[in-house]
Design a protein around this motif. Structure first.
Motif, short mmCIF file in Angstrom:
data_model
loop_
_atom_site.label_atom_id
_atom_site.label_comp_id
_atom_site.label_asym_id
_atom_site.label_seq_id
_atom_site.Cartn_x
_atom_site.Cartn_y
_atom_site.Cartn_z
N ILE A 44 47.52 57.81 39.51
CA ILE A 44 46.12 57.88 39.80
C ILE A 44 46.01 56.33 40.48
CG2 ILE A 44 43.94 57.30 38.81
CD1 ILE A 44 46.73 58.58 36.47
N ALA A 45 45.25 56.58 41.82
CA ALA A 45 45.07 55.61 42.68
C ALA A 45 43.77 55.23 43.04
CB ALA A 45 45.75 55.61 43.94
N LEU A 46 42.99 53.93 42.85
CA LEU A 46 41.66 53.70 43.17
C LEU A 46 41.42 52.89 44.52
CD1 LEU A 46 38.79 53.99 41.77
CD2 LEU A 46 39.17 51.71 41.05
N TYR A 47 40.80 53.42 45.27
CA TYR A 47 40.72 52.86 46.72
C TYR A 47 39.01 52.30 46.89
CZ TYR A 47 45.12 55.38 47.61
OH TYR A 47 46.27 55.61 47.64
N GLU A 48 39.12 51.29 47.74
CA GLU A 48 37.59 51.09 48.17
C GLU A 48 37.12 52.00 49.13
OE1 GLU A 48 37.29 47.04 49.64
OE2 GLU A 48 38.20 46.01 47.98
N GLN A 49 35.94 52.40 48.79
CA GLN A 49 35.23 53.43 49.69
C GLN A 49 34.89 52.83 51.07
OE1 GLN A 49 31.42 55.23 48.39
NE2 GLN A 49 32.52 56.85 47.58
N LEU A 50 34.85 51.66 51.38
CA LEU A 50 34.65 51.08 52.65
C LEU A 50 35.62 51.31 53.66
CD1 LEU A 50 32.27 49.95 54.41
CD2 LEU A 50 33.25 47.70 53.50
N ASP A 51 36.85 50.62 53.24
CA ASP A 51 38.10 50.67 54.14
C ASP A 51 39.43 51.08 53.49
OD1 ASP A 51 38.69 48.86 52.13
OD2 ASP A 51 38.63 46.88 53.26
N SER A 52 39.32 52.15 52.50
CA SER A 52 40.47 52.72 51.87
C SER A 52 41.51 51.82 51.38
CB SER A 52 40.99 53.78 52.74
OG SER A 52 39.94 54.68 53.23
N LEU A 53 41.05 50.49 51.02
CA LEU A 53 42.14 49.48 50.63
C LEU A 53 42.47 49.93 48.97
CD1 LEU A 53 43.47 46.61 51.14
CD2 LEU A 53 41.53 45.70 49.92
N LEU A 54 43.64 49.93 48.90
CA LEU A 54 44.05 50.43 47.51
C LEU A 54 43.57 49.02 46.65
CD1 LEU A 54 45.82 52.16 45.38
CD2 LEU A 54 47.69 50.79 46.14
N VAL A 55 43.10 49.61 45.20
CA VAL A 55 42.56 48.48 44.63
C VAL A 55 43.41 48.34 43.39
CG1 VAL A 55 40.66 47.74 43.09
CG2 VAL A 55 40.19 48.85 45.22
N LYS A 56 43.77 49.48 42.60
CA LYS A 56 44.58 49.60 41.44
C LYS A 56 45.01 50.78 41.32
CE LYS A 56 43.17 45.59 39.22
NZ LYS A 56 42.81 45.22 37.95
N GLY A 57 46.18 50.80 40.51
CA GLY A 57 46.73 52.17 40.19
C GLY A 57 47.25 52.25 38.81
N ASP A 58 47.57 53.49 38.26
CA ASP A 58 48.00 53.49 36.98
C ASP A 58 48.68 55.01 37.01
OD1 ASP A 58 48.41 53.44 34.24
OD2 ASP A 58 46.47 53.98 33.57
N VAL A 59 49.51 55.10 35.73
CA VAL A 59 50.20 56.46 35.81
C VAL A 59 49.74 57.10 34.39
CG1 VAL A 59 52.45 57.49 35.20
CG2 VAL A 59 52.13 55.77 37.17
N SER A 60 49.28 58.28 34.22
CA SER A 60 48.97 58.69 32.94
C SER A 60 50.09 58.82 31.85
CB SER A 60 48.40 60.37 33.30
OG SER A 60 49.37 61.08 33.87
N ASP A 61 49.45 58.59 30.50
CA ASP A 61 50.56 58.60 29.58
C ASP A 61 50.82 59.78 29.10
OD1 ASP A 61 48.67 59.32 27.86
OD2 ASP A 61 47.93 57.46 27.07
N GLU A 62 51.71 59.99 28.00
CA GLU A 62 52.06 61.27 27.59
C GLU A 62 51.02 62.22 27.03
OE1 GLU A 62 55.20 60.51 24.44
OE2 GLU A 62 56.46 59.67 26.15
N GLY A 70 48.12 62.39 28.96
CA GLY A 70 47.49 62.61 30.07
C GLY A 70 46.44 61.38 30.17
N GLN A 71 46.34 60.43 29.46
CA GLN A 71 45.16 59.52 29.60
C GLN A 71 45.51 58.22 30.61
OE1 GLN A 71 42.40 59.29 27.13
NE2 GLN A 71 43.16 61.42 26.83
N PHE A 72 44.54 57.83 31.09
CA PHE A 72 44.71 56.63 32.14
C PHE A 72 43.53 55.60 31.83
CE2 PHE A 72 42.27 59.49 34.75
CZ PHE A 72 40.99 58.76 35.28
N LEU A 73 43.87 54.43 32.31
CA LEU A 73 42.84 53.20 32.25
C LEU A 73 42.88 52.40 33.60
CD1 LEU A 73 40.79 51.37 31.12
CD2 LEU A 73 43.04 50.29 29.80
N ILE A 74 41.90 52.24 34.17
CA ILE A 74 42.00 51.44 35.52
C ILE A 74 40.97 50.28 35.16
CG2 ILE A 74 41.94 51.25 37.95
CD1 ILE A 74 43.29 53.66 38.11
N GLU A 75 41.15 49.14 35.54
CA GLU A 75 40.10 48.15 35.60
C GLU A 75 39.70 47.63 36.96
OE1 GLU A 75 38.73 46.38 32.64
OE2 GLU A 75 39.71 47.68 31.19
N ALA A 76 38.72 47.60 37.29
CA ALA A 76 38.13 47.33 38.63
C ALA A 76 36.50 46.40 38.49
CB ALA A 76 37.98 48.71 39.33
N ASP A 77 36.58 45.68 39.30
CA ASP A 77 35.26 45.06 39.58
C ASP A 77 34.07 46.05 39.97
OD1 ASP A 77 36.36 42.69 39.04
OD2 ASP A 77 36.71 42.07 41.15
#
Length: 82
Positions: free
Chosen positions: A24-42, A44-51
């Motif tokens: 799971i990858a989170l990108y800024e909408q404006l410039d497609s800069l990768l902000v954070k990423g995660d891998v789902s657990d066993e 299927g859950q994931f958690l990403i913290e972002a401003d």
């Protein structure tokens, strides 16, 4: 940096089985800069913290079609994607 908010979710396939270890990858909408990423657990859950901001999310896993969530707006509360 501002206050961080969580984006959580649960990945399942069409038979409602958990999709473990998907990327799971989170990108800024404006410039497609990768902000954070995660891998789902066993389970299927994931958690990403972002401003607060405007983002899009890309979910990838071998043998599954790539999934893009085109608009995620973090304003002032956590987001649950399902």
């Amino acid at each position: 940096m501002g206050q961080s908010y969580s984006i959580t979710g649960s990945l399942v396939d069409e038979d409602k089985n958990p999709v473990s270890f998907a990327n799971i990858a989170l990108y800024e909408q404006l410039d497609s800069l990768l902000v954070k990423g995660d891998v789902s657990d066993e389970s299927g859950q994931f958690l990403i913290e972002a401003d607060a901001g405007k983002y899009y999310m890309k979910i990838t896993f071998v043998s599954f079609e790539e999934k893009i969530i085109p608009s995620i707006k973090i304003l002032n509360k956590p987001i649950q994607l399902g």
